[in-house]
Design a protein around this motif. Sequence first.
Motif, PDB file in Angstrom:
ATOM      1  N   ILE A 149      -7.980 -53.203  19.619  1.00  0.00           N
ATOM      2  CA  ILE A 149      -8.891 -53.115  18.352  1.00  0.00           C
ATOM      3  C   ILE A 149      -8.068 -53.996  17.075  1.00  0.00           C
ATOM      4  O   ILE A 149      -7.028 -53.922  16.846  1.00  0.00           O
ATOM      5  CB  ILE A 149      -8.811 -51.558  17.966  1.00  0.00           C
ATOM      6  CG1 ILE A 149      -9.142 -50.697  19.084  1.00  0.00           C
ATOM      7  CG2 ILE A 149      -9.620 -51.394  16.512  1.00  0.00           C
ATOM      8  CD1 ILE A 149      -8.653 -49.267  18.853  1.00  0.00           C
ATOM      9  N   ILE A 150      -9.062 -54.656  16.416  1.00  0.00           N
ATOM     10  CA  ILE A 150      -8.526 -55.649  15.220  1.00  0.00           C
ATOM     11  C   ILE A 150      -9.043 -54.752  13.926  1.00  0.00           C
ATOM     12  O   ILE A 150     -10.181 -54.459  13.672  1.00  0.00           O
ATOM     13  CB  ILE A 150      -9.304 -57.079  15.227  1.00  0.00           C
ATOM     14  CG1 ILE A 150      -8.755 -57.596  16.631  1.00  0.00           C
ATOM     15  CG2 ILE A 150      -8.989 -57.818  14.066  1.00  0.00           C
ATOM     16  CD1 ILE A 150      -7.319 -58.044  16.879  1.00  0.00           C
ATOM     17  N   PHE A 151      -7.972 -54.816  12.844  1.00  0.00           N
ATOM     18  CA  PHE A 151      -8.460 -54.030  11.664  1.00  0.00           C
ATOM     19  C   PHE A 151      -7.901 -55.299  10.500  1.00  0.00           C
ATOM     20  O   PHE A 151      -6.746 -55.726  10.356  1.00  0.00           O
ATOM     21  CB  PHE A 151      -7.361 -53.113  11.250  1.00  0.00           C
ATOM     22  CG  PHE A 151      -7.775 -51.992  12.096  1.00  0.00           C
ATOM     23  CD1 PHE A 151      -8.721 -50.945  11.825  1.00  0.00           C
ATOM     24  CD2 PHE A 151      -6.977 -51.649  13.368  1.00  0.00           C
ATOM     25  CE1 PHE A 151      -8.697 -49.829  12.529  1.00  0.00           C
ATOM     26  CE2 PHE A 151      -7.247 -50.513  14.210  1.00  0.00           C
ATOM     27  CZ  PHE A 151      -8.135 -49.410  13.887  1.00  0.00           C
ATOM     28  N   PRO A 152      -8.972 -55.770   9.775  1.00  0.00           N
ATOM     29  CA  PRO A 152      -8.610 -56.884   8.863  1.00  0.00           C
ATOM     30  C   PRO A 152      -7.777 -56.185   7.846  1.00  0.00           C
ATOM     31  O   PRO A 152      -7.768 -54.963   7.320  1.00  0.00           O
ATOM     32  CB  PRO A 152      -9.669 -57.164   8.151  1.00  0.00           C
ATOM     33  CG  PRO A 152     -10.905 -56.796   9.339  1.00  0.00           C
ATOM     34  CD  PRO A 152     -10.269 -55.634  10.004  1.00  0.00           C
ATOM     35  N   THR A 153      -6.435 -56.756   7.501  1.00  0.00           N
ATOM     36  CA  THR A 153      -5.386 -56.221   6.730  1.00  0.00           C
ATOM     37  C   THR A 153      -4.957 -57.298   5.283  1.00  0.00           C
ATOM     38  O   THR A 153      -5.244 -58.447   5.875  1.00  0.00           O
ATOM     39  CB  THR A 153      -4.358 -55.635   7.293  1.00  0.00           C
ATOM     40  OG1 THR A 153      -3.667 -56.805   8.144  1.00  0.00           O
ATOM     41  CG2 THR A 153      -4.705 -54.674   8.287  1.00  0.00           C
ATOM     42  N   MET A 154      -4.453 -56.744   4.458  1.00  0.00           N
ATOM     43  CA  MET A 154      -4.053 -57.659   3.273  1.00  0.00           C
ATOM     44  C   MET A 154      -2.498 -58.081   3.463  1.00  0.00           C
ATOM     45  O   MET A 154      -1.994 -59.171   2.973  1.00  0.00           O
ATOM     46  CB  MET A 154      -4.149 -56.991   2.067  1.00  0.00           C
ATOM     47  CG  MET A 154      -5.622 -56.831   1.872  1.00  0.00           C
ATOM     48  SD  MET A 154      -6.764 -58.054   2.117  1.00  0.00           S
ATOM     49  CE  MET A 154      -6.595 -59.125   0.777  1.00  0.00           C
ATOM     50  N   LYS A 155      -1.721 -57.229   4.306  1.00  0.00           N
ATOM     51  CA  LYS A 155      -0.189 -57.456   4.262  1.00  0.00           C
ATOM     52  C   LYS A 155       0.296 -57.174   5.750  1.00  0.00           C
ATOM     53  O   LYS A 155      -0.532 -56.571   6.518  1.00  0.00           O
ATOM     54  CB  LYS A 155       0.536 -56.454   3.425  1.00  0.00           C
ATOM     55  CG  LYS A 155       0.375 -56.631   1.881  1.00  0.00           C
ATOM     56  CD  LYS A 155       1.253 -55.996   1.055  1.00  0.00           C
ATOM     57  CE  LYS A 155       1.046 -56.481  -0.640  1.00  0.00           C
ATOM     58  NZ  LYS A 155       1.839 -55.820  -1.302  1.00  0.00           N
ATOM     59  N   GLU A 156       1.341 -57.776   6.041  1.00  0.00           N
ATOM     60  CA  GLU A 156       1.970 -57.595   7.492  1.00  0.00           C
ATOM     61  C   GLU A 156       2.540 -56.225   7.498  1.00  0.00           C
ATOM     62  O   GLU A 156       3.897 -56.114   7.830  1.00  0.00           O
ATOM     63  CB  GLU A 156       2.865 -58.637   7.684  1.00  0.00           C
ATOM     64  CG  GLU A 156       2.414 -60.007   7.742  1.00  0.00           C
ATOM     65  CD  GLU A 156       3.292 -60.974   7.966  1.00  0.00           C
ATOM     66  OE1 GLU A 156       3.543 -61.415   9.261  1.00  0.00           O
ATOM     67  OE2 GLU A 156       3.917 -61.545   7.071  1.00  0.00           O
ATOM     68  N   ASP A 157       1.966 -54.903   7.284  1.00  0.00           N
ATOM     69  CA  ASP A 157       2.732 -53.604   7.295  1.00  0.00           C
ATOM     70  C   ASP A 157       2.416 -52.832   8.623  1.00  0.00           C
ATOM     71  O   ASP A 157       2.474 -51.633   8.653  1.00  0.00           O
ATOM     72  CB  ASP A 157       2.243 -52.904   5.840  1.00  0.00           C
ATOM     73  CG  ASP A 157       2.878 -53.543   4.927  1.00  0.00           C
ATOM     74  OD1 ASP A 157       3.869 -54.433   4.968  1.00  0.00           O
ATOM     75  OD2 ASP A 157       2.280 -53.393   3.846  1.00  0.00           O
ATOM     76  N   ILE A 207     -10.693 -64.159  16.121  1.00  0.00           N
ATOM     77  CA  ILE A 207     -10.607 -62.734  16.475  1.00  0.00           C
ATOM     78  C   ILE A 207     -10.679 -62.559  18.316  1.00  0.00           C
ATOM     79  O   ILE A 207      -9.967 -61.889  18.438  1.00  0.00           O
ATOM     80  CB  ILE A 207     -11.608 -61.840  15.762  1.00  0.00           C
ATOM     81  CG1 ILE A 207     -11.125 -61.730  14.266  1.00  0.00           C
ATOM     82  CG2 ILE A 207     -11.529 -60.370  16.439  1.00  0.00           C
ATOM     83  CD1 ILE A 207     -11.874 -61.199  13.378  1.00  0.00           C
ATOM     84  N   GLN A 208     -11.776 -63.418  18.561  1.00  0.00           N
ATOM     85  CA  GLN A 208     -11.791 -63.297  19.975  1.00  0.00           C
ATOM     86  C   GLN A 208     -10.802 -63.686  20.749  1.00  0.00           C
ATOM     87  O   GLN A 208     -10.012 -63.287  21.692  1.00  0.00           O
ATOM     88  CB  GLN A 208     -12.975 -64.066  20.467  1.00  0.00           C
ATOM     89  CG  GLN A 208     -13.506 -63.849  21.852  1.00  0.00           C
ATOM     90  CD  GLN A 208     -14.577 -64.749  22.210  1.00  0.00           C
ATOM     91  OE1 GLN A 208     -14.845 -65.627  21.575  1.00  0.00           O
ATOM     92  NE2 GLN A 208     -15.510 -64.475  23.131  1.00  0.00           N
ATOM     93  N   ALA A 209      -9.777 -64.735  20.273  1.00  0.00           N
ATOM     94  CA  ALA A 209      -8.646 -65.551  20.763  1.00  0.00           C
ATOM     95  C   ALA A 209      -7.621 -64.226  20.931  1.00  0.00           C
ATOM     96  O   ALA A 209      -6.570 -64.621  21.650  1.00  0.00           O
ATOM     97  CB  ALA A 209      -8.118 -66.711  20.118  1.00  0.00           C
ATOM     98  N   LEU A 210      -7.691 -63.332  19.755  1.00  0.00           N
ATOM     99  CA  LEU A 210      -6.669 -62.402  19.910  1.00  0.00           C
ATOM    100  C   LEU A 210      -6.892 -61.189  21.122  1.00  0.00           C
ATOM    101  O   LEU A 210      -6.157 -60.236  21.127  1.00  0.00           O
ATOM    102  CB  LEU A 210      -6.542 -61.686  18.596  1.00  0.00           C
ATOM    103  CG  LEU A 210      -6.105 -62.511  17.319  1.00  0.00           C
ATOM    104  CD1 LEU A 210      -6.497 -61.641  16.175  1.00  0.00           C
ATOM    105  CD2 LEU A 210      -4.803 -63.198  17.637  1.00  0.00           C
ATOM    106  N   GLY A 211      -7.752 -61.485  22.115  1.00  0.00           N
ATOM    107  CA  GLY A 211      -8.027 -60.493  23.076  1.00  0.00           C
ATOM    108  C   GLY A 211      -8.893 -59.444  22.747  1.00  0.00           C
ATOM    109  O   GLY A 211      -9.058 -58.465  23.501  1.00  0.00           O
ATOM    110  N   ALA A 212      -9.383 -59.350  21.451  1.00  0.00           N
ATOM    111  CA  ALA A 212     -10.114 -58.172  20.667  1.00  0.00           C
ATOM    112  C   ALA A 212     -11.423 -58.125  21.638  1.00  0.00           C
ATOM    113  O   ALA A 212     -12.254 -58.823  21.837  1.00  0.00           O
ATOM    114  CB  ALA A 212     -10.497 -58.282  19.358  1.00  0.00           C
ATOM    115  N   ASN A 213     -11.871 -56.685  21.745  1.00  0.00           N
ATOM    116  CA  ASN A 213     -13.032 -56.284  22.121  1.00  0.00           C
ATOM    117  C   ASN A 213     -13.518 -55.310  21.142  1.00  0.00           C
ATOM    118  O   ASN A 213     -14.754 -54.883  21.301  1.00  0.00           O
ATOM    119  CB  ASN A 213     -13.013 -55.563  23.552  1.00  0.00           C
ATOM    120  CG  ASN A 213     -11.823 -54.595  23.818  1.00  0.00           C
ATOM    121  OD1 ASN A 213     -11.212 -53.981  22.852  1.00  0.00           O
ATOM    122  ND2 ASN A 213     -11.692 -54.250  24.879  1.00  0.00           N
ATOM    123  N   THR A 214     -12.805 -54.981  20.128  1.00  0.00           N
ATOM    124  CA  THR A 214     -13.447 -53.981  19.076  1.00  0.00           C
ATOM    125  C   THR A 214     -12.765 -54.540  17.633  1.00  0.00           C
ATOM    126  O   THR A 214     -11.634 -55.032  17.635  1.00  0.00           O
ATOM    127  CB  THR A 214     -12.725 -52.764  19.427  1.00  0.00           C
ATOM    128  OG1 THR A 214     -12.966 -52.122  20.603  1.00  0.00           O
ATOM    129  CG2 THR A 214     -13.279 -51.575  18.252  1.00  0.00           C
TER     130      THR A 214
END
Length: 122
Positions: free
Chosen positions: A3-11, A60-67
Amino acid sequence: MTIIFPTMKEDGLGAKRGAHFGKATFYTAVDVIDGIVQEVSVHKNPGHVTGGCANAVSNIQALGANTLVVSGIGADPLKKFLHVGIDVYFDDKNDTVEDALRDFIAGKTAKINPDHSCEHHH
Protein backbone atom coordinates in the motif's frame (compact mmCIF):
# COMPACT_ATOMS: atom_id res chain seq x y z
CA MET A 1 -0.16 -6.33 -0.46
CA THR A 2 1.90 -3.18 -0.85
CA ILE A 3 0.00 0.00 0.00
CA ILE A 4 1.39 3.39 -0.99
CA PHE A 5 0.62 6.54 0.99
CA PRO A 6 1.81 9.89 -0.40
CA THR A 7 3.61 11.69 2.45
CA MET A 8 5.48 14.92 3.11
CA LYS A 9 8.32 13.60 5.33
CA GLU A 10 10.30 10.43 5.96
CA ASP A 11 8.51 9.61 9.21
CA GLY A 12 7.31 6.08 8.42
CA LEU A 13 3.94 5.25 9.94
CA GLY A 14 3.92 8.58 11.79
CA ALA A 15 4.28 10.58 8.57
CA LYS A 16 1.74 13.23 7.71
CA ARG A 17 0.00 12.25 4.52
CA GLY A 18 0.43 14.37 1.39
CA ALA A 19 -2.60 16.18 0.10
CA HIS A 20 -2.17 14.95 -3.47
CA PHE A 21 -0.12 11.98 -4.69
CA GLY A 22 1.74 13.95 -7.37
CA LYS A 23 2.82 16.74 -5.03
CA ALA A 24 3.92 14.52 -2.15
CA THR A 25 7.63 14.64 -1.33
CA PHE A 26 7.74 10.94 -0.45
CA TYR A 27 5.81 7.71 -0.91
CA THR A 28 5.50 5.59 2.21
CA ALA A 29 5.13 1.94 1.21
CA VAL A 30 3.58 -0.46 3.70
CA ASP A 31 3.67 -4.22 3.08
CA VAL A 32 0.71 -5.91 4.77
CA ILE A 33 -0.08 -9.62 4.96
CA ASP A 34 -3.30 -10.77 6.63
CA GLY A 35 -3.78 -7.35 8.22
CA ILE A 36 -0.29 -7.34 9.79
CA VAL A 37 2.38 -4.83 8.83
CA GLN A 38 5.45 -6.67 7.54
CA GLU A 39 7.62 -3.76 6.39
CA VAL A 40 7.53 0.02 6.05
CA SER A 41 9.78 1.84 3.59
CA VAL A 42 9.96 5.44 2.41
CA HIS A 43 10.85 6.48 -1.14
CA LYS A 44 11.55 9.97 -2.52
CA ASN A 45 9.01 11.05 -5.12
CA PRO A 46 11.11 11.42 -8.29
CA GLY A 47 8.47 13.73 -9.71
CA HIS A 48 6.58 13.51 -12.96
CA VAL A 49 7.29 16.69 -14.87
CA THR A 50 9.07 15.10 -17.83
CA GLY A 51 6.83 12.06 -18.22
CA GLY A 52 3.53 13.56 -17.24
CA CYS A 53 1.23 11.55 -15.01
CA ALA A 54 2.13 8.30 -16.79
CA ASN A 55 5.60 8.66 -15.26
CA ALA A 56 4.09 9.11 -11.79
CA VAL A 57 2.07 5.94 -12.30
CA SER A 58 5.17 3.99 -13.33
CA ASN A 59 7.10 5.43 -10.33
CA ILE A 60 4.52 4.00 -7.94
CA GLN A 61 4.15 0.78 -9.94
CA ALA A 62 7.95 0.29 -9.66
CA LEU A 63 7.56 0.16 -5.86
CA GLY A 64 5.53 -3.03 -6.23
CA ALA A 65 2.33 -1.27 -5.27
CA ASN A 66 -1.05 -2.81 -5.84
CA THR A 67 -2.89 -0.25 -3.71
CA LEU A 68 -2.70 3.54 -3.42
CA VAL A 69 -4.49 5.55 -0.71
CA VAL A 70 -4.94 9.23 -1.59
CA SER A 71 -6.85 12.29 -0.53
CA GLY A 72 -6.55 13.82 -3.98
CA ILE A 73 -5.80 12.63 -7.51
CA GLY A 74 -6.45 13.84 -11.05
CA ALA A 75 -8.88 12.03 -13.32
CA ASP A 76 -6.19 11.05 -15.87
CA PRO A 77 -3.76 9.46 -13.42
CA LEU A 78 -6.67 7.72 -11.69
CA LYS A 79 -7.59 6.08 -15.00
CA LYS A 80 -3.95 5.13 -15.58
CA PHE A 81 -3.58 3.55 -12.11
CA LEU A 82 -6.74 1.53 -12.64
CA HIS A 83 -5.54 0.49 -16.11
CA VAL A 84 -2.29 -0.97 -14.70
CA GLY A 85 -4.16 -2.80 -11.91
CA ILE A 86 -3.41 -0.53 -8.95
CA ASP A 87 -6.50 -0.06 -6.78
CA VAL A 88 -7.00 3.53 -5.61
CA TYR A 89 -8.73 4.31 -2.33
CA PHE A 90 -9.94 7.69 -1.06
CA ASP A 91 -9.24 8.90 2.48
CA ASP A 92 -9.47 12.59 3.29
CA LYS A 93 -10.06 12.09 7.03
CA ASN A 94 -6.81 10.66 8.43
CA ASP A 95 -3.74 12.88 8.81
CA THR A 96 -1.09 10.20 9.33
CA VAL A 97 -0.14 7.00 7.55
CA GLU A 98 -0.73 5.04 10.75
CA ASP A 99 -4.32 6.28 11.13
CA ALA A 100 -5.08 5.81 7.43
CA LEU A 101 -3.57 2.32 7.50
CA ARG A 102 -5.63 1.36 10.56
CA ASP A 103 -8.85 2.39 8.79
CA PHE A 104 -7.78 0.68 5.56
CA ILE A 105 -7.03 -2.64 7.30
CA ALA A 106 -10.37 -2.38 9.16
CA GLY A 107 -12.15 -2.06 5.81
CA LYS A 108 -13.28 1.52 6.47
CA THR A 109 -11.63 3.00 3.37
CA ALA A 110 -13.59 2.86 0.14
CA LYS A 111 -12.26 2.59 -3.39
CA ILE A 112 -12.21 6.02 -4.95
CA ASN A 113 -15.27 7.31 -6.70
CA PRO A 114 -14.28 9.09 -9.93
CA ASP A 115 -16.19 12.11 -8.56
CA HIS A 116 -13.40 12.47 -5.98
CA SER A 117 -10.75 13.00 -8.64
CA CYS A 118 -9.51 16.46 -9.54
CA GLU A 119 -10.38 17.71 -12.99
CA HIS A 120 -7.54 20.21 -13.22
CA HIS A 121 -3.87 19.43 -13.85
CA HIS A 122 -1.48 19.38 -10.89
